[in-house]
Scaffold this motif. Structure first.
Motif, short mmCIF file in Angstrom:
data_model
loop_
_atom_site.label_atom_id
_atom_site.label_comp_id
_atom_site.label_asym_id
_atom_site.label_seq_id
_atom_site.Cartn_x
_atom_site.Cartn_y
_atom_site.Cartn_z
N TRP A 16 -1.85 17.51 -41.88
CA TRP A 16 -1.30 16.94 -40.66
C TRP A 16 -2.05 17.52 -39.48
N ASP A 17 -2.53 16.65 -38.62
CA ASP A 17 -3.26 17.07 -37.43
C ASP A 17 -2.42 16.71 -36.21
N PRO A 18 -1.84 17.70 -35.53
CA PRO A 18 -0.96 17.39 -34.39
C PRO A 18 -1.69 16.79 -33.21
N THR A 19 -3.02 16.87 -33.20
CA THR A 19 -3.79 16.29 -32.09
C THR A 19 -4.25 14.87 -32.38
N GLN A 20 -3.93 14.36 -33.57
CA GLN A 20 -4.37 13.02 -33.94
C GLN A 20 -3.70 11.99 -33.05
N LYS A 21 -4.50 11.06 -32.55
CA LYS A 21 -4.02 10.00 -31.66
C LYS A 21 -3.37 8.90 -32.49
N PRO A 22 -2.32 8.27 -31.94
CA PRO A 22 -1.76 7.12 -32.64
C PRO A 22 -2.81 6.01 -32.71
N ASN A 23 -2.77 5.23 -33.77
CA ASN A 23 -3.76 4.18 -33.93
C ASN A 23 -3.28 2.84 -33.37
N HIS A 24 -2.39 2.91 -32.42
CA HIS A 24 -1.91 1.72 -31.74
C HIS A 24 -1.59 2.08 -30.29
N PRO A 25 -1.75 1.14 -29.37
CA PRO A 25 -1.45 1.43 -27.96
C PRO A 25 0.04 1.73 -27.76
N GLU A 26 0.31 2.64 -26.85
CA GLU A 26 1.69 3.02 -26.53
C GLU A 26 2.00 2.54 -25.12
N LEU A 27 3.12 1.85 -24.96
CA LEU A 27 3.49 1.26 -23.68
C LEU A 27 3.55 2.29 -22.56
N THR A 28 4.14 3.45 -22.82
CA THR A 28 4.27 4.47 -21.79
C THR A 28 2.91 4.93 -21.29
N ARG A 29 2.00 5.15 -22.21
CA ARG A 29 0.64 5.59 -21.85
C ARG A 29 -0.08 4.51 -21.04
N VAL A 30 0.01 3.27 -21.51
CA VAL A 30 -0.66 2.16 -20.83
C VAL A 30 -0.06 1.96 -19.44
N ARG A 31 1.26 2.05 -19.33
CA ARG A 31 1.89 1.89 -18.01
C ARG A 31 1.46 3.01 -17.06
N GLY A 32 1.23 4.18 -17.58
CA GLY A 32 0.71 5.27 -16.73
C GLY A 32 -0.65 4.92 -16.15
N TRP A 33 -1.49 4.31 -16.97
CA TRP A 33 -2.81 3.90 -16.49
C TRP A 33 -2.74 2.72 -15.53
N THR A 34 -1.80 1.81 -15.77
CA THR A 34 -1.76 0.57 -14.99
C THR A 34 -0.90 0.68 -13.74
N ALA A 35 -0.43 1.86 -13.44
CA ALA A 35 0.38 2.06 -12.23
C ALA A 35 -0.49 2.03 -10.97
N GLN A 36 -1.80 2.03 -11.15
CA GLN A 36 -2.71 2.02 -10.00
C GLN A 36 -3.87 1.08 -10.27
N ALA A 37 -4.52 0.67 -9.21
CA ALA A 37 -5.73 -0.15 -9.33
C ALA A 37 -6.90 0.75 -9.68
N TRP A 38 -7.91 0.18 -10.29
CA TRP A 38 -9.14 0.88 -10.66
C TRP A 38 -10.31 0.12 -10.02
N PRO A 39 -10.50 0.29 -8.71
CA PRO A 39 -11.46 -0.54 -7.98
C PRO A 39 -12.94 -0.24 -8.28
N SER A 40 -13.24 0.97 -8.71
CA SER A 40 -14.64 1.31 -8.97
C SER A 40 -14.71 2.44 -9.99
N ALA A 41 -15.91 2.67 -10.50
CA ALA A 41 -16.11 3.72 -11.49
C ALA A 41 -15.75 5.10 -10.94
N ASP A 42 -15.80 5.27 -9.64
CA ASP A 42 -15.43 6.56 -9.04
C ASP A 42 -13.99 6.94 -9.38
N ALA A 43 -13.13 5.96 -9.57
CA ALA A 43 -11.73 6.22 -9.89
C ALA A 43 -11.55 6.83 -11.28
#
Length: 130
Positions: free
Chosen positions: A6-33
Protein backbone atom coordinates in the motif's frame (compact mmCIF):
# COMPACT_ATOMS: atom_id res chain seq x y z
CA UNK A 1 -2.20 -15.71 -3.20
CA UNK A 2 -0.30 -12.53 -3.98
CA UNK A 3 0.92 -9.81 -1.71
CA UNK A 4 0.79 -6.14 -2.67
CA UNK A 5 2.00 -3.05 -0.92
CA UNK A 6 0.00 0.00 0.00
CA UNK A 7 1.38 3.37 -1.02
CA UNK A 8 -0.28 6.23 0.91
CA UNK A 9 0.98 8.74 -1.67
CA UNK A 10 -0.66 6.95 -4.60
CA UNK A 11 -3.05 9.21 -6.50
CA UNK A 12 -6.60 8.08 -7.21
CA UNK A 13 -6.99 6.96 -10.80
CA UNK A 14 -10.12 9.03 -11.30
CA UNK A 15 -10.86 12.76 -11.01
CA UNK A 16 -12.21 13.95 -7.67
CA UNK A 17 -14.87 16.66 -7.64
CA UNK A 18 -13.42 18.47 -4.61
CA UNK A 19 -9.97 18.68 -6.19
CA UNK A 20 -11.33 19.81 -9.56
CA UNK A 21 -13.55 22.43 -7.92
CA UNK A 22 -10.50 23.78 -6.11
CA UNK A 23 -8.79 24.28 -9.45
CA UNK A 24 -11.87 25.72 -11.16
CA UNK A 25 -12.61 28.31 -8.49
CA UNK A 26 -10.45 30.76 -10.44
CA UNK A 27 -9.68 31.66 -14.02
CA UNK A 28 -6.38 30.59 -15.59
CA UNK A 29 -5.73 33.44 -18.04
CA UNK A 30 -2.08 32.68 -18.82
CA UNK A 31 0.74 30.26 -18.13
CA UNK A 32 1.99 32.64 -15.43
CA UNK A 33 -0.95 31.52 -13.27
CA UNK A 34 0.41 27.95 -13.19
CA UNK A 35 2.98 28.94 -10.56
CA UNK A 36 0.10 28.71 -8.06
CA UNK A 37 -0.05 24.94 -8.53
CA UNK A 38 1.70 22.78 -5.98
CA UNK A 39 3.90 19.86 -7.01
CA UNK A 40 1.06 17.58 -5.91
CA UNK A 41 -1.36 19.45 -8.21
CA UNK A 42 1.05 19.08 -11.11
CA UNK A 43 1.45 15.34 -10.53
CA UNK A 44 -2.31 14.94 -10.27
CA UNK A 45 -2.83 16.84 -13.53
CA UNK A 46 -0.30 14.56 -15.22
CA UNK A 47 -2.20 11.51 -14.00
CA UNK A 48 -5.69 12.75 -14.85
CA UNK A 49 -5.32 14.78 -18.05
CA UNK A 50 -5.73 11.82 -20.44
CA UNK A 51 -8.25 9.81 -18.47
CA UNK A 52 -11.19 8.41 -20.40
CA UNK A 53 -14.47 10.34 -20.58
CA UNK A 54 -16.21 7.66 -18.51
CA UNK A 55 -13.99 8.60 -15.57
CA UNK A 56 -14.34 12.36 -16.09
CA UNK A 57 -18.09 12.45 -16.76
CA UNK A 58 -19.28 12.13 -13.13
CA UNK A 59 -17.16 15.15 -12.19
CA UNK A 60 -17.53 17.30 -15.30
CA UNK A 61 -21.31 16.86 -15.34
CA UNK A 62 -21.51 18.59 -11.93
CA UNK A 63 -19.53 21.69 -12.93
CA UNK A 64 -21.08 25.07 -13.68
CA UNK A 65 -20.47 26.87 -16.97
CA UNK A 66 -17.74 29.05 -15.44
CA UNK A 67 -16.09 26.05 -13.79
CA UNK A 68 -15.99 24.26 -17.14
CA UNK A 69 -14.38 27.32 -18.73
CA UNK A 70 -11.78 27.46 -15.95
CA UNK A 71 -11.09 23.73 -16.33
CA UNK A 72 -10.58 24.17 -20.09
CA UNK A 73 -8.17 27.04 -19.41
CA UNK A 74 -6.18 25.10 -16.82
CA UNK A 75 -5.93 21.94 -18.88
CA UNK A 76 -5.01 23.87 -22.05
CA UNK A 77 -2.17 25.61 -20.23
CA UNK A 78 -1.09 22.42 -18.44
CA UNK A 79 -0.67 20.60 -21.76
CA UNK A 80 1.74 23.24 -23.01
CA UNK A 81 3.62 24.10 -19.83
CA UNK A 82 3.68 21.09 -17.48
CA UNK A 83 5.80 18.15 -18.52
CA UNK A 84 3.92 14.90 -18.91
CA UNK A 85 0.61 16.60 -19.69
CA UNK A 86 0.61 16.08 -23.46
CA UNK A 87 -2.84 14.70 -24.11
CA UNK A 88 -3.54 14.94 -27.83
CA UNK A 89 -6.96 13.57 -28.76
CA UNK A 90 -7.51 12.36 -25.18
CA UNK A 91 -7.43 15.84 -23.66
CA UNK A 92 -9.79 16.72 -20.85
CA UNK A 93 -10.35 20.02 -22.65
CA UNK A 94 -12.32 18.11 -25.29
CA UNK A 95 -14.54 16.47 -22.66
CA UNK A 96 -15.16 19.79 -20.91
CA UNK A 97 -15.87 21.58 -24.20
CA UNK A 98 -18.42 18.95 -25.24
CA UNK A 99 -20.07 19.00 -21.82
CA UNK A 100 -20.33 22.80 -21.93
CA UNK A 101 -21.88 22.65 -25.38
CA UNK A 102 -24.41 19.97 -24.35
CA UNK A 103 -25.39 21.56 -21.05
CA UNK A 104 -25.01 25.31 -21.55
CA UNK A 105 -24.65 25.79 -25.31
CA UNK A 106 -21.53 26.33 -27.32
CA UNK A 107 -18.82 28.25 -25.47
CA UNK A 108 -18.26 31.74 -26.84
CA UNK A 109 -15.93 32.20 -29.78
CA UNK A 110 -13.51 34.18 -27.61
CA UNK A 111 -12.83 31.05 -25.52
CA UNK A 112 -12.29 28.98 -28.67
CA UNK A 113 -9.80 31.58 -29.93
CA UNK A 114 -8.08 31.64 -26.52
CA UNK A 115 -7.72 27.84 -26.48
CA UNK A 116 -6.31 27.75 -30.00
CA UNK A 117 -3.88 30.59 -29.20
CA UNK A 118 -2.63 28.81 -26.07
CA UNK A 119 -2.11 25.29 -27.36
CA UNK A 120 -0.06 23.26 -29.76
CA UNK A 121 -2.63 20.45 -29.57
CA UNK A 122 -4.38 20.34 -32.93
CA UNK A 123 -7.35 18.50 -31.44
CA UNK A 124 -8.42 21.32 -29.14
CA UNK A 125 -11.11 22.24 -28.43
CA UNK A 126 -13.34 20.10 -30.66
CA UNK A 127 -11.59 16.75 -30.58
CA UNK A 128 -10.72 14.42 -33.45
CA UNK A 129 -12.75 14.74 -36.63
CA UNK A 130 -13.80 11.10 -36.74
Amino acid sequence: MSVTTWDPTQKPNHPELTRVRGWTAQAWPSADALVQLSDDDRHTLQAWITLDWTLWEPVISQLTASELVHLMQLMTLAEGHIGGCDAGAKSTVIHAFRQHKAKFGAPDKELVRWIKANTQNRFLPYGPVL
